[in-house]
Design a protein around this motif. Structure first.
Motif, PDB file in Angstrom:
ATOM      1  N   PHE A 141       0.805  -1.216   0.000  1.00  0.00           N
ATOM      2  CA  PHE A 141       0.000   0.000   0.000  1.00  0.00           C
ATOM      3  C   PHE A 141       0.842   1.273   0.000  1.00  0.00           C
ATOM      4  N   ASP A 142       2.129   1.151   0.370  1.00  0.00           N
ATOM      5  CA  ASP A 142       2.977   2.343   0.386  1.00  0.00           C
ATOM      6  C   ASP A 142       3.694   2.569  -0.942  1.00  0.00           C
ATOM      7  N   GLY A 143       3.336   1.793  -1.974  1.00  0.00           N
ATOM      8  CA  GLY A 143       3.902   2.007  -3.295  1.00  0.00           C
ATOM      9  C   GLY A 143       5.111   1.159  -3.623  1.00  0.00           C
ATOM     10  N   GLY A 144       5.556   0.375  -2.666  1.00  0.00           N
ATOM     11  CA  GLY A 144       6.648  -0.567  -2.928  1.00  0.00           C
ATOM     12  C   GLY A 144       6.109  -1.934  -3.270  1.00  0.00           C
ATOM     13  N   SER A 164      12.821   2.706  -1.882  1.00  0.00           N
ATOM     14  CA  SER A 164      12.284   3.214  -0.610  1.00  0.00           C
ATOM     15  C   SER A 164      11.379   4.423  -0.800  1.00  0.00           C
ATOM     16  N   THR A 165      10.732   4.503  -1.956  1.00  0.00           N
ATOM     17  CA  THR A 165       9.731   5.544  -2.189  1.00  0.00           C
ATOM     18  C   THR A 165       8.422   4.883  -2.626  1.00  0.00           C
ATOM     19  N   ASP A 166       7.398   5.725  -2.818  1.00  0.00           N
ATOM     20  CA  ASP A 166       6.090   5.212  -3.220  1.00  0.00           C
ATOM     21  C   ASP A 166       5.991   5.005  -4.734  1.00  0.00           C
ATOM     22  N   GLN A 167       7.111   5.095  -5.433  1.00  0.00           N
ATOM     23  CA  GLN A 167       7.105   4.957  -6.893  1.00  0.00           C
ATOM     24  C   GLN A 167       7.623   3.613  -7.386  1.00  0.00           C
ATOM     25  N   VAL A 168       8.096   2.765  -6.475  1.00  0.00           N
ATOM     26  CA  VAL A 168       8.814   1.554  -6.892  1.00  0.00           C
ATOM     27  C   VAL A 168       7.940   0.613  -7.725  1.00  0.00           C
ATOM     28  N   ASN A 184       1.801 -10.491 -13.550  1.00  0.00           N
ATOM     29  CA  ASN A 184       0.655 -10.771 -12.696  1.00  0.00           C
ATOM     30  C   ASN A 184       0.823  -9.994 -11.401  1.00  0.00           C
ATOM     31  N   LEU A 185      -0.249  -9.321 -10.964  1.00  0.00           N
ATOM     32  CA  LEU A 185      -0.230  -8.590  -9.701  1.00  0.00           C
ATOM     33  C   LEU A 185      -0.906  -9.423  -8.620  1.00  0.00           C
ATOM     34  N   LEU A 186      -0.230  -9.603  -7.520  1.00  0.00           N
ATOM     35  CA  LEU A 186      -0.786 -10.308  -6.378  1.00  0.00           C
ATOM     36  C   LEU A 186      -1.614  -9.347  -5.530  1.00  0.00           C
ATOM     37  N   LEU A 187      -2.187  -9.877  -4.470  1.00  0.00           N
ATOM     38  CA  LEU A 187      -2.960  -9.080  -3.520  1.00  0.00           C
ATOM     39  C   LEU A 187      -2.098  -7.977  -2.925  1.00  0.00           C
ATOM     40  N   LYS A 188      -2.644  -6.775  -2.821  1.00  0.00           N
ATOM     41  CA  LYS A 188      -1.911  -5.663  -2.210  1.00  0.00           C
ATOM     42  C   LYS A 188      -1.939  -5.812  -0.690  1.00  0.00           C
ATOM     43  N   LEU A 189      -0.782  -5.657  -0.053  1.00  0.00           N
ATOM     44  CA  LEU A 189      -0.659  -5.871   1.386  1.00  0.00           C
ATOM     45  C   LEU A 189       0.024  -4.680   2.058  1.00  0.00           C
ATOM     46  N   HIS A 190      -0.125  -4.620   3.372  1.00  0.00           N
ATOM     47  CA  HIS A 190       0.588  -3.635   4.179  1.00  0.00           C
ATOM     48  C   HIS A 190       1.878  -4.265   4.696  1.00  0.00           C
ATOM     49  N   ASP A 191       3.001  -3.554   4.569  1.00  0.00           N
ATOM     50  CA  ASP A 191       4.204  -4.017   5.230  1.00  0.00           C
ATOM     51  C   ASP A 191       4.381  -3.236   6.538  1.00  0.00           C
ATOM     52  N   VAL A 192       5.484  -3.473   7.227  1.00  0.00           N
ATOM     53  CA  VAL A 192       5.691  -2.847   8.531  1.00  0.00           C
ATOM     54  C   VAL A 192       6.961  -2.003   8.475  1.00  0.00           C
ATOM     55  N   ALA A 195       5.255   3.331  12.537  1.00  0.00           N
ATOM     56  CA  ALA A 195       4.489   2.971  13.732  1.00  0.00           C
ATOM     57  C   ALA A 195       3.025   2.699  13.402  1.00  0.00           C
ATOM     58  N   ALA A 196       2.459   3.441  12.459  1.00  0.00           N
ATOM     59  CA  ALA A 196       1.059   3.241  12.071  1.00  0.00           C
ATOM     60  C   ALA A 196       0.827   1.861  11.473  1.00  0.00           C
ATOM     61  N   ASP A 197       1.873   1.269  10.923  1.00  0.00           N
ATOM     62  CA  ASP A 197       1.731  -0.050  10.301  1.00  0.00           C
ATOM     63  C   ASP A 197       1.494  -1.157  11.323  1.00  0.00           C
ATOM     64  N   LEU A 198       1.853  -0.911  12.577  1.00  0.00           N
ATOM     65  CA  LEU A 198       1.678  -1.941  13.600  1.00  0.00           C
ATOM     66  C   LEU A 198       0.199  -2.274  13.781  1.00  0.00           C
ATOM     67  N   ASN A 199      -0.649  -1.252  13.908  1.00  0.00           N
ATOM     68  CA  ASN A 199      -2.088  -1.490  14.058  1.00  0.00           C
ATOM     69  C   ASN A 199      -2.670  -2.114  12.799  1.00  0.00           C
ATOM     70  N   LEU A 200      -2.216  -1.666  11.625  1.00  0.00           N
ATOM     71  CA  LEU A 200      -2.731  -2.216  10.371  1.00  0.00           C
ATOM     72  C   LEU A 200      -2.435  -3.709  10.266  1.00  0.00           C
ATOM     73  N   ASN A 201      -1.374  -4.146  10.902  1.00  0.00           N
ATOM     74  CA  ASN A 201      -0.985  -5.559  10.846  1.00  0.00           C
ATOM     75  C   ASN A 201      -1.377  -6.340  12.092  1.00  0.00           C
ATOM     76  N   GLY A 202      -2.057  -5.666  13.037  1.00  0.00           N
ATOM     77  CA  GLY A 202      -2.480  -6.354  14.258  1.00  0.00           C
ATOM     78  C   GLY A 202      -1.338  -6.740  15.171  1.00  0.00           C
TER      79      GLY A 202
END
Length: 205
Positions: A141-144, A164-168, A184-192, A195-202
């Motif tokens: 989701f951050d573009g990488g 390390s940018t949102d353009q990769v 082929n594009l796989l499912l879009k995921l959140h990485d970590v 700090a905000a990514d911690l809640n997104l990943n539980g």
């Protein structure tokens, strides 16, 4: 007759990792939560990556940023340890892909250890996608991307990218289209990473 097992074993999975040392991992995260908690999160991510890759029916290659660690969680059957080399992330990935294609593998994929949402079935889908596509990409989701795979060595995938940018991901797809490769594009995921990514990943710390 070529079996599915042999097909899978001609696939290599590269895992880029750092040795979990206090103050040297998850540095962006550490600025908010501190070095000790950042190290805890990184170890959690490493263990998750280990657990989801163990069931995969392919060869796994651990590429360390620094020196190879002889005894750690990656000291397992089916895992080979190597050291990254190259001036930047793109060069290090390119060199790892070239090594394995030169070794005779027909499909090579790379992941890091930043994606807590990544699961074994997604990795299996990525392997399957390379049967009918030249390239497979797992966007974040951050573009990488959390995964990149190819069925041949394509050095252009690793050059002229704003790492390390949102353009990769967009830049990678642009390269693939320019080279007239299928992807082929796989499912879009959140990485970590933040700090905000911690809640997104539980992840609770």
């Amino acid at each position: 007759m070529i079996t599915d097992f042999n097909k899978e074993m001609r696939t290599a999975l590269i895992i880029f990792v750092r040795h979990p040392e206090l103050g040297k991992v998850k540095t962006r995260l550490a600025k908010v939560i501190g070095d000790n908690k950042a190290l805890y999160v990184y170890n959690l991510l490493l263990d998750h990556t280990r657990q989801i890759t163990i069931p995969l029916n392919c060869r796994k290659f651990i590429y360390y940023t620094d020196q190879v660690i002889e005894h750690d969680i990656w000291t397992l059957p089916g895992y080979t340890k190597r050291q990254q080399f190259g001036e930047d992330l793109g060069a290090r990935m390119s060199n790892a892909f070239k090594e394995l294609f030169d070794q005779g593998f027909e499909r090579v994929m790379i992941i890091g250890s930043d994606c807590y949402q990544l699961q074994t079935d997604i990795l299996e889908k990525a392997i399957a996608a390379l049967t009918g596509n030249d390239i497979v990409i797992g966007p974040t989701f951050d573009g990488g991307y959390y995964l990149l795979g190819a069925n041949r060595y394509v050095p252009e995938l690793f050059t002229d990218k704003a790492w390390s940018t949102d353009q990769v991901t967009n830049q990678t797809i642009a390269t693939v289209n320019r080279l007239e490769l299928t992807y082929n594009l796989l499912l879009k995921l959140h990485d970590v990473d933040e700090a905000a990514d911690l809640n997104l990943n539980g992840i609770q710390i």
